[in-house]
Design an enzyme around this catalytic site. Structure first.
Site, PDB file in Angstrom:
ATOM      1  CB  SER A  62      -0.871   0.038   1.222  1.00 45.33           C
ATOM      2  OG  SER A  62      -1.852   1.110   1.043  1.00 45.33           O
ATOM      3  CB  ALA A  83      -0.577   2.186  -6.024  1.00 41.76           C
ATOM      4  CG  ASP A  84      -4.425   0.347  -1.572  1.00 41.10           C
ATOM      5  OD1 ASP A  84      -3.658   0.213  -0.489  1.00 41.10           O
ATOM      6  OD2 ASP A  84      -5.116   1.168  -1.579  1.00 41.10           O
ATOM      7  CB  VAL A  85       0.051  -3.934  -4.872  1.00 39.75           C
ATOM      8  CG1 VAL A  85       0.456  -5.050  -5.692  1.00 39.75           C
ATOM      9  CG2 VAL A  85       0.638  -2.717  -5.573  1.00 39.75           C
ATOM     10  CE  LYS A 145       1.268   0.391  -9.280  1.00 38.61           C
ATOM     11  NZ  LYS A 145       2.649   0.717  -9.926  1.00 38.61           N
ATOM     12  CG  ASP A 192      11.176   5.862  -8.733  1.00 39.64           C
ATOM     13  OD1 ASP A 192      12.253   6.126  -8.169  1.00 39.64           O
ATOM     14  OD2 ASP A 192      10.105   5.474  -8.259  1.00 39.64           O
TER      15      ASP A 192
END
Length: 477
Positions: free
Chosen positions: A31, A35-37, A52, A142
């Protein structure tokens, strides 16, 4: 907090029938701010996947666009399908990869280390992934060990493209979506854009399992830009837009002596498909300098550049390779200013001699450091490593972006053909899972915990602030 415990914001995925009818949601495994996965299982064949759920429109768009462009690249995570409809977050269905390079480095530091042949194999896979990105004009923005995911078999793949950009946005795309040189002016311009699933709250009843079946219709560039503006206005959340535009325009990370760095510990225990808050790129085409995780951020970004290119990924590669060789971060800055100080202490002064044109960077004449008479040097940071290994890192960590070796050039370097040869992928030591740091060894993780605001200057001791016609300058002892 138990990452598998659903939060108030993460229940939406459970109520979306177009997803739950196709996937069994097993647990939440990560989390972040945007986004939460979840780990899930495809009901049709039992394949384990990562779901995702992205709460930010721009990150959703960029990740889908990049992954569609890079599909079938062996060292880039696979996007299996995605769901996106009005008033709902985008949900990307990605291949599930259980661990990452950060975990490999952590285990090696606790154990016998990494053999030279292992290091070479990890490097080769990273270079192949970055080369695939750059050949398609995708800048990741990134790159770091925790965004390099690894399968149980040892295959490494680049992931988390929420900050990525496709730099040549007006390139032509062939019918099979492969970029090629622009041809006739009458040739259709087909952008890599995400499909919007459904109208209103009604799901699209037949979402394809493979994004290759999503064939965009030929439209001209003006039509595409109008559609894109409409989508942005339709899906952008007002509060998010306010947060994301705080440092747009002329205000860069350093110009305001604030950070723009809201990233958390880059090696924390949450799953790596996590989106960090980033500043928006300017509508005029200027890119934001506030991207990436600080320890892997190129000097041009730290000095506020908005006209950088693929080379910022190459700097990040140099930092990653140095960490593979030494099992410690090369430049663990506690703020953007401290980051610059650590880089200069190792590589020496950043001047027009080392980088012609650097004095034109937005913040170059605002941040000053005392002259470094005897820089530490890469050899001292990479003790007990061969000259060839140090040279690979040196070819990437050049102040002048134009001097950095490309991924393609490094793939052809004789270093990878010399003994000891890269070990086969099957012989790599792969951690069983990606987990958090060991709280019983705080000294190992101390540097990873404080990535706080640049506004706290107490740690720098003597600071001289001078008002100038264009703002101010700061000199650090």
């Amino acid at each position: 907090m138990d990452p598998s415990a659903p939060s108030s914001r993460s229940w939406s995925i459970y109520g979306r029938l177009e997803i739950t009818q196709r996937y069994e949601i097993l647990e939440r495994i990560g989390s972040g701010a945007y986004a939460d996965v979840y780990r899930g299982r495809r009901r049709s064949d039992g394949i384990v996947v990562a779901l995702k759920e992205i709460h930010d429109y721009q990150s959703s768009f960029r990740e889908i666009e990049a992954l569609q462009t890079l599909r079938d690249s062996p060292n880039v995570v696979d996007l299996l399908e995605y769901f996106w409809q009005e008033d709902e977050d985008a949900v990307l269905v990605l291949e599930f990869l259980p661990t990452d390079l950060a975990s490999v480095i952590r285990d090696a530091k606790r154990g016998p280390g990494l053999a030279a042949g292992e290091v070479k194999q990890w490097m080769l896979q990273i270079l192949r992934g970055v080369d695939a990105c750059h050949r398609n004009s995708v800048v990741h923005r990134d790159l770091k060990p925790s965004n390099l995911l690894i399968s149980a078999e040892g295959v490494l793949k680049l992931a988390d493209f929420g900050q990525s950009r496709i730099l040549q946005e007006t390139r032509y795309i062939s019918r099979d979506n492969r970029p090629h040189e622009p041809g006739s002016e009458n040739e259709a311009w087909i952008p890599q854009q995400p499909a919007i699933v459904g109208e209103g709250n009604q799901p699209w009843p037949d979402v394809p399992e493979n994004p290759t079946s999503l064939q965009p219709r030929p439209i001209n560039e003006d039509e595409y830009l109008r559609e894109l503006d409409g989508l942005k206005a339709k899906y952008a959340m007002e509060d998010t837009d306010k947060e994301m535009s705080l440092q747009d325009g002329d205000a860069s990370c350093l110009a305001t002596c604030s950070t723009g760095d809201v990233e958390d510990d880059p090696f924390k225990g949450s799953y790596t498909y996590e989106v960090e808050e980033v500043q928006e790129d300017d509508e005029s085409g200027a890119l934001t300098s506030c991207v990436g995780t600080r320890w892997f951020r190129a000097p041009e970004l730290l000095y506020g550049s908005t006209t950088y290119g693929l080379e910022i990924d190459l700097w990040s590669l140099g930092c990653i390779f140095a960490e593979l060789l030494s099992l410690a971060p090369l430049f663990p800055g506690t703020s953007d200013i401290d980051q610059l100080g650590k880089i200069i202490s190792v590589l020496g002064d950043l001047t027009e001699e080392t980088w012609p044109g650097c004095s034109k960077l937005p913040d170059y004449n605002k941040i000053f450091f005392n002259k470094i008479e005897n820089p530490i040097g890469l050899e001292a940071c990479l003790q007990n490593r061969s000259a060839a290994e140090v040279n690979i890192v040196r070819r990437l960590l050049c102040y002048n972006p134009a001097s950095r070796a490309s991924a393609m050039e490094l793939l052809q370097d004789r270093y990878f053909a010399e003994e000891p040869l890269p070990v086969p992928i099957s012989e790599l030591k792969v951690p069983s899972t990606k987990d958090g740091h060991d709280e019983s060894s705080p000294e190992e993780w101390a540097d990873y915990r404080d990535l706080g605001s640049d506004s706290d200057l107490d740690e720098f001791g003597s600071v001289d602030v001078t008002t100038t016609e264009k703002g101010f300058s700061i000199r650090f002892a």
